[in-house]
Enzyme design. Structure first.
Site, PDB file in Angstrom:
ATOM      1  N   HIS A   1       0.811  -1.256  -0.110  1.00 58.43           N
ATOM      2  CA  HIS A   1       0.078  -0.127  -0.042  1.00 58.43           C
ATOM      3  C   HIS A   1       0.874   1.241   0.008  1.00 58.43           C
ATOM      4  CE1 HIS A   1      -4.212  -1.287   0.210  1.00 58.43           C
ATOM      5  NE2 HIS A   1      -3.839  -2.178   1.262  1.00 58.43           N
TER       6      HIS A   1
ATOM      7  N   LEU B   1       3.893   1.635  -1.155  1.00 56.33           N
ATOM      8  CA  LEU B   1       4.484   1.726  -2.409  1.00 56.33           C
ATOM      9  C   LEU B   1       3.795   2.388  -3.406  1.00 56.33           C
ATOM     10  CD1 LEU B   1       6.544  -1.644  -2.756  1.00 56.33           C
ATOM     11  CD2 LEU B   1       7.707   0.460  -2.166  1.00 56.33           C
TER      12      LEU B   1
ATOM     13  N   ARG C   1      -5.027 -18.103 -17.610  1.00 57.78           N
ATOM     14  CA  ARG C   1      -4.529 -16.832 -18.342  1.00 57.78           C
ATOM     15  C   ARG C   1      -2.880 -17.643 -18.696  1.00 57.78           C
ATOM     16  NH1 ARG C   1      -5.006 -10.931 -16.193  1.00 57.78           N
ATOM     17  NH2 ARG C   1      -3.977 -10.733 -17.829  1.00 57.78           N
TER      18      ARG C   1
ATOM     19  N   ARG D   1      -1.425 -18.270 -22.227  1.00 54.82           N
ATOM     20  CA  ARG D   1      -0.320 -17.614 -22.738  1.00 54.82           C
ATOM     21  C   ARG D   1       0.909 -18.331 -23.293  1.00 54.82           C
ATOM     22  NH1 ARG D   1       2.705 -14.668 -17.916  1.00 54.82           N
ATOM     23  NH2 ARG D   1       0.811 -13.314 -17.902  1.00 54.82           N
TER      24      ARG D   1
ATOM     25  N   ASP E   1      -2.573 -27.395 -21.470  1.00 55.88           N
ATOM     26  CA  ASP E   1      -2.306 -26.616 -22.551  1.00 55.88           C
ATOM     27  C   ASP E   1      -1.290 -27.668 -23.329  1.00 55.88           C
ATOM     28  OD1 ASP E   1       0.648 -25.841 -22.154  1.00 55.88           O
ATOM     29  OD2 ASP E   1      -0.506 -24.957 -20.109  1.00 55.88           O
TER      30      ASP E   1
ATOM     31  N   ARG F   1      10.664 -18.570 -10.406  1.00 53.46           N
ATOM     32  CA  ARG F   1      10.786 -18.516 -11.902  1.00 53.46           C
ATOM     33  C   ARG F   1      11.657 -19.628 -12.561  1.00 53.46           C
ATOM     34  NH1 ARG F   1      11.048 -12.725 -14.149  1.00 53.46           N
ATOM     35  NH2 ARG F   1      10.531 -13.678 -16.056  1.00 53.46           N
TER      36      ARG F   1
ATOM     37  N   GLY G   1       6.423 -14.375 -10.769  1.00 56.62           N
ATOM     38  CA  GLY G   1       6.009 -15.868 -10.293  1.00 56.62           C
ATOM     39  C   GLY G   1       5.096 -15.748  -9.002  1.00 56.62           C
ATOM     40  N   LEU G   2       4.104 -14.781  -9.014  1.00 57.89           N
ATOM     41  CA  LEU G   2       3.083 -14.643  -8.084  1.00 57.89           C
ATOM     42  C   LEU G   2       1.849 -15.241  -8.368  1.00 57.89           C
ATOM     43  CD1 LEU G   2       3.744 -11.040  -7.147  1.00 57.89           C
ATOM     44  CD2 LEU G   2       4.339 -13.263  -5.827  1.00 57.89           C
TER      45      LEU G   2
END
Length: 455
Positions: free
Chosen positions: A250, A252, A360, A364, A387, A407, A420-421
């Site tokens: 917050h 930041l 997503r 991708r 996928d 990652r 990587g979140l």
């Protein structure tokens, strides 16, 4: 005055329990012969003592009864209750004079009487033997014994004394029951502590050992209290850490907003350069990363919010529509196979966000096709997202990809600008449902994410 008590600890409980159990069994088995011996040497009832004395006086008055074989009536008599009584006369050498074939019972009783050194009575299976009554005739000593055909109730311990194998079996059974009671007394709170530890390990940081365990006065109770203190400290530390991440994120946003405002003013004044465009791009990346951090912190802080029984297809309706649109924009195909009747207890927002991140990610990296498929099992719901992309080259990365900021060094991530979140958020949401998420490579290529959620 302060009263001292024995220390209430497991050592004392184990010592006293096993000592009591073994002592009880040893005492029971050891006392049986003593009880039997005392019963074997029981005193003669008074009316039988009088009967022996009467027969002895009769023999003393008629010494010829000792040697004559014609008059046998003296050693067959009717007791006052009209019960048949038989008498046996023995000389000083222990030889029975009035019968040539004495029974085994009378021989055994004579030996018992010699050991007792006093007149006794003993109940055999169907007869009561009593004596001896000693007297003298013509300077010689004689002993008189009696046998009454009568069945007296035998003491209960005779049954155990005569059935040694059964007695040992009952002793083993009794010791087993006592040890089982002790094991239950010690094992039940330990099992409760095990469940509490598993609950905390699975992410339920608010779980505590029950009061019945913490109120114990022994080491198990102390362990439960220490466990609760430890769980409280862990919960406080983790929550503080998540709140710190949330607060930092917050904070930041304030200088980031000012930076974006300055960039907007610079563009408005017509100032443009490669450096400004780069600053704008990095600011957007930082904004997206802060949003992901806030989402991860929010999911972990609300792991145990109330669940609602909802339809999976309805919960994911908007997420699936957006994913279909995004796939179509990239000329890819999204295949959806979710039964509209599939319902279970869930927290809709975190679960929808988790599936959105996974879809997503799959879109991708997919070449052409992405699929989402839900199967209902008796005890769980299995959801798979697959996928046909490059997959994960290193098998060791398949579980690590769900850790924050991890990652893998693979083709799947070299083209990505992520942090990587996304997968970490998905795992946190699945953990909140007490489910499990795993990744596996497909053949010849591709990645499959499998989610198992309890019903």
């Amino acid at each position: 005055m302060k009263v001292s008590h024995l220390p209430n600890n497991i050592f004392i409980k184990l010592l006293l329990s096993f000592w009591l159990c073994s002592s009880l069994i040893i005492a029971t088995v050891g006392l049986l012969p003593l009880l039997q011996q005392n019963h074997d040497r029981a005193p003669i009832p008074p009316h039988l003592v009088n009967l022996l004395d009467r027969i002895a006086k009769r023999i003393q008055a008629n010494p010829e009864l000792i040697t004559t074989q014609r008059d046998r009536r003296w050693h067959r008599f009717r007791e006052m209750n009209n019960k048949p009584v038989r008498f046996y006369l023995a000389n000083a050498q222990g030889q029975i004079l009035n019968t040539e074939h004495p029974s085994r019972a009378i021989r055994r009783f004579m030996l018992m009487a010699d050991d007792a050194t006093r007149p006794i009575s003993h109940q055999f299976k169907s007869e009561l033997l009593f004596g001896p009554h000693t007297f003298e005739v013509n300077g010689e000593q004689y002993s008189l014994y009696g046998r009454l055909a009568e069945m007296h109730p035998r003491p209960w311990f005779f049954f155990f004394a005569e059935n040694i194998i059964l007695t040992l079996a009952l002793a083993i059974l009794l010791s087993g029951l006592l040890c089982a009671l002790l094991a239950w007394h010690l094992g039940k709170p330990l099992q409760a502590l095990k469940h509490s530890a598993e609950a905390v390990a699975s992410g339920d940081l608010g779980h505590r050992a029950d009061s019945s365990t913490t109120k114990r006065k022994d080491e198990i109770g102390q362990l439960a209290q220490s466990f609760n203190a430890m769980a409280g400290a862990i919960e406080s530390m983790v929550n503080s850490q998540q709140r710190l991440i949330s607060d930092i994120s917050h904070e930041l946003r304030t200088p980031l907003t000012r930076l974006q405002l300055a960039l907007a003013l610079a563009r408005k004044k017509g100032q443009t350069s490669t450096e400004l465009e780069r600053i704008s791009y990095e600011a957007e990346q930082l904004e997206a990363m802060i949003a992901e951090l806030l989402e991860l912190s929010r999911v972990k802080l609300n792991l145990h919010e109330n669940k609602h029984h909802l339809s999976l297809s309805e919960t994911l309706g908007q997420v699936l529509d957006d994913a279909e649109f995004e796939a179509a924009q990239q000329d890819k195909q999204l295949n959806i196979d979710i039964d509209e009747q599939l319902c279970f207890a869930m927290t809709p927002r975190p679960l929808a966000r988790a599936i959105e991140n996974l879809l997503r990610n799959a879109i991708r990296y997919a070449n052409q096709n992405v699929s989402i498929h839900a199967i209902q099992h008796p005890e769980q719901i299995e959801l798979t997202i697959a996928d046909d992309g490059p997959g994960i080259e290193d098998e060791r990365d398949l579980q690590a990809i769900f850790e924050p900021f991890y990652r893998p060094q693979s083709a799947r991530e070299r083209e990505s600008g992520g942090w990587g979140l996304g997968l970490a958020i998905a795992k946190a949401a699945i953990d909140a449902h007490k489910g499990k998420i795993t990744a596996s490579n497909l053949s010849p290529h591709g990645l499959k994410i499998t989610i198992r959620l309890p019903k």
